[in-house]
Scaffold this motif. Sequence first.
Motif, PDB file in Angstrom:
ATOM      1  N   UNK A 150       0.873  -1.035   0.108  1.00  0.00           N
ATOM      2  CA  UNK A 150      -0.010  -0.049  -0.106  1.00  0.00           C
ATOM      3  C   UNK A 150       0.826   1.086  -0.020  1.00  0.00           C
ATOM      4  N   UNK A 151       1.843   1.343   0.567  1.00  0.00           N
ATOM      5  CA  UNK A 151       2.975   2.356   0.684  1.00  0.00           C
ATOM      6  C   UNK A 151       3.776   2.558  -0.514  1.00  0.00           C
ATOM      7  N   UNK A 152       4.322   1.490  -1.032  1.00  0.00           N
ATOM      8  CA  UNK A 152       5.640   1.585  -2.126  1.00  0.00           C
ATOM      9  C   UNK A 152       5.252   1.036  -3.234  1.00  0.00           C
ATOM     10  N   UNK A 153       4.114   0.118  -3.331  1.00  0.00           N
ATOM     11  CA  UNK A 153       3.904  -0.530  -4.859  1.00  0.00           C
ATOM     12  C   UNK A 153       3.156   0.217  -5.811  1.00  0.00           C
ATOM     13  N   UNK A 154       3.595  -0.097  -7.179  1.00  0.00           N
ATOM     14  CA  UNK A 154       2.607   0.492  -8.206  1.00  0.00           C
ATOM     15  C   UNK A 154       2.132  -0.775  -8.769  1.00  0.00           C
ATOM     16  N   UNK A 155       2.441  -1.864  -8.349  1.00  0.00           N
ATOM     17  CA  UNK A 155       1.728  -3.126  -8.806  1.00  0.00           C
ATOM     18  C   UNK A 155       1.831  -3.908  -7.633  1.00  0.00           C
ATOM     19  N   UNK A 156       0.738  -4.730  -7.165  1.00  0.00           N
ATOM     20  CA  UNK A 156       0.535  -5.739  -6.115  1.00  0.00           C
ATOM     21  C   UNK A 156       0.206  -7.187  -6.826  1.00  0.00           C
ATOM     22  N   UNK A 157       1.061  -8.114  -6.617  1.00  0.00           N
ATOM     23  CA  UNK A 157       1.046  -9.334  -7.104  1.00  0.00           C
ATOM     24  C   UNK A 157       0.343 -10.317  -6.130  1.00  0.00           C
ATOM     25  N   UNK A 158      -0.689 -10.926  -6.453  1.00  0.00           N
ATOM     26  CA  UNK A 158      -1.293 -12.038  -5.508  1.00  0.00           C
ATOM     27  C   UNK A 158      -0.628 -13.389  -5.976  1.00  0.00           C
ATOM     28  N   UNK A 159       0.044 -14.226  -5.088  1.00  0.00           N
ATOM     29  CA  UNK A 159       0.666 -15.428  -5.495  1.00  0.00           C
ATOM     30  C   UNK A 159      -0.650 -16.569  -6.155  1.00  0.00           C
ATOM     31  N   UNK A 160      -0.012 -17.361  -6.858  1.00  0.00           N
ATOM     32  CA  UNK A 160      -0.872 -18.383  -7.336  1.00  0.00           C
ATOM     33  C   UNK A 160      -1.666 -19.342  -6.234  1.00  0.00           C
ATOM     34  N   UNK A 161      -0.655 -19.447  -5.253  1.00  0.00           N
ATOM     35  CA  UNK A 161      -1.475 -20.282  -4.226  1.00  0.00           C
ATOM     36  C   UNK A 161      -2.764 -19.668  -3.602  1.00  0.00           C
ATOM     37  N   UNK A 187      -3.607   6.316   3.901  1.00  0.00           N
ATOM     38  CA  UNK A 187      -4.151   7.385   3.048  1.00  0.00           C
ATOM     39  C   UNK A 187      -3.739   7.479   1.707  1.00  0.00           C
ATOM     40  N   UNK A 188      -4.073   6.202   0.995  1.00  0.00           N
ATOM     41  CA  UNK A 188      -3.689   5.994  -0.466  1.00  0.00           C
ATOM     42  C   UNK A 188      -4.831   5.381  -1.172  1.00  0.00           C
ATOM     43  N   UNK A 189      -4.916   6.018  -2.506  1.00  0.00           N
ATOM     44  CA  UNK A 189      -6.044   5.603  -3.130  1.00  0.00           C
ATOM     45  C   UNK A 189      -5.835   4.059  -3.902  1.00  0.00           C
ATOM     46  N   UNK A 190      -6.310   3.021  -3.542  1.00  0.00           N
ATOM     47  CA  UNK A 190      -5.992   1.765  -4.131  1.00  0.00           C
ATOM     48  C   UNK A 190      -6.154   1.679  -5.643  1.00  0.00           C
ATOM     49  N   UNK A 191      -6.659   2.767  -6.360  1.00  0.00           N
ATOM     50  CA  UNK A 191      -6.883   2.960  -7.804  1.00  0.00           C
ATOM     51  C   UNK A 191      -5.315   3.058  -8.322  1.00  0.00           C
ATOM     52  N   UNK A 192      -4.565   3.577  -7.501  1.00  0.00           N
ATOM     53  CA  UNK A 192      -3.119   3.771  -8.112  1.00  0.00           C
ATOM     54  C   UNK A 192      -2.421   2.577  -7.898  1.00  0.00           C
ATOM     55  N   UNK A 193      -2.553   1.481  -7.569  1.00  0.00           N
ATOM     56  CA  UNK A 193      -2.238   0.357  -7.682  1.00  0.00           C
ATOM     57  C   UNK A 193      -2.892  -0.558  -8.571  1.00  0.00           C
ATOM     58  N   UNK A 194      -1.890  -1.314  -9.313  1.00  0.00           N
ATOM     59  CA  UNK A 194      -2.516  -2.187 -10.360  1.00  0.00           C
ATOM     60  C   UNK A 194      -2.461  -3.685  -9.642  1.00  0.00           C
ATOM     61  N   UNK A 195      -3.618  -4.279  -9.577  1.00  0.00           N
ATOM     62  CA  UNK A 195      -3.808  -5.662  -8.855  1.00  0.00           C
ATOM     63  C   UNK A 195      -3.364  -6.513 -10.251  1.00  0.00           C
TER      64      UNK A 195
END
Length: 313
Positions: free
Chosen positions: A186-197, A217-225
């Motif tokens: 939430x603080x540092x990522x441009x992209x967050x990756x969910x593991x396959x498991x 206080x960050x908009x989740x829309x700034x991070x690609x899932x």
Amino acid sequence: MDGSMQFGVTLPQIKRSWQEARAVAEEIDRLGFHSAWVCDHVYGVPVPNLPIFEAWTELAAVAAITSRIELGTLVTPPFFRNPAILAKQVATLDHISGGRAIVGLGAGWFEPEFKGTGSAFPPLGERMKALEETAIILRRLFSEERVTFAGRHFSVSDAWSEPKPLRRTPILIGGAGEKVLLRIAAQHADIWNNLAVFQSQLGAKVDALRRRCDDVKRDIAEIRISQQCVVVIEEDETRARESLAKATKIYGGHMGGALEEHGIWGTPERVIDSIEKHRKLGCGLLVVEFFGRDTRVPARLFAERVLPAFAAA
């Protein structure tokens, strides 16, 4: 982040030749996929003596023979490399590729490769702290003239890192821990990756990331899932089920767990429906491992029959 759906592909890396890796990289670049990915392990997984290419070296070679796909690791752990040296590797890759580097970071988990190579492997909480320090140092070295930072695990003193990357290099953070890892994302990522498991838990993990974003206080829309996944695609249902059975057996719980119920498999039409379910949960990037000895074959079918369905999504 924009609302487009992106599709990345993992490259041959374990028990494969450079000729095989090169052929797949060139083909997915031609077919219109968004990105190419390699794992950052120095031992083959799960068997340490399996031959495996080093991640950033392979990506640098791929950068020189492709023109469009972005290039990233899924994921680079702390303690394999000093963050300042990693920053130089990433910037070099970015220049070779013309601004296509993505730096994927994670905490690391395969203890034998750390212990065997003399790399530190502290408890998970300390690896998380080292992961966050790495993200901070990288971002600062990518953007500031000189950097001084003193952390618990890493420090730099009046450090230069030139040349800078050609663009603001995206940082991907991979993992599923809802309290610490997702707070770091939430603080540092441009992209967050969910593991396959954890693919079956994507919706719950996105909700957890949203809570961590609210906390900082960050908009989740700034991070690609992003979702790491196996894709089994065949022309007809019978062959799809045969390949699914083989994939489930080969991948086991790490990549193949709940593949039939929650994964992406089947005919192109069924694959499209499964991807749409992921998209509705907030997923904007799939990092795909195609099932097959020559992964160019399913990649071509996917590019022909699936990519057009998401061209404007």
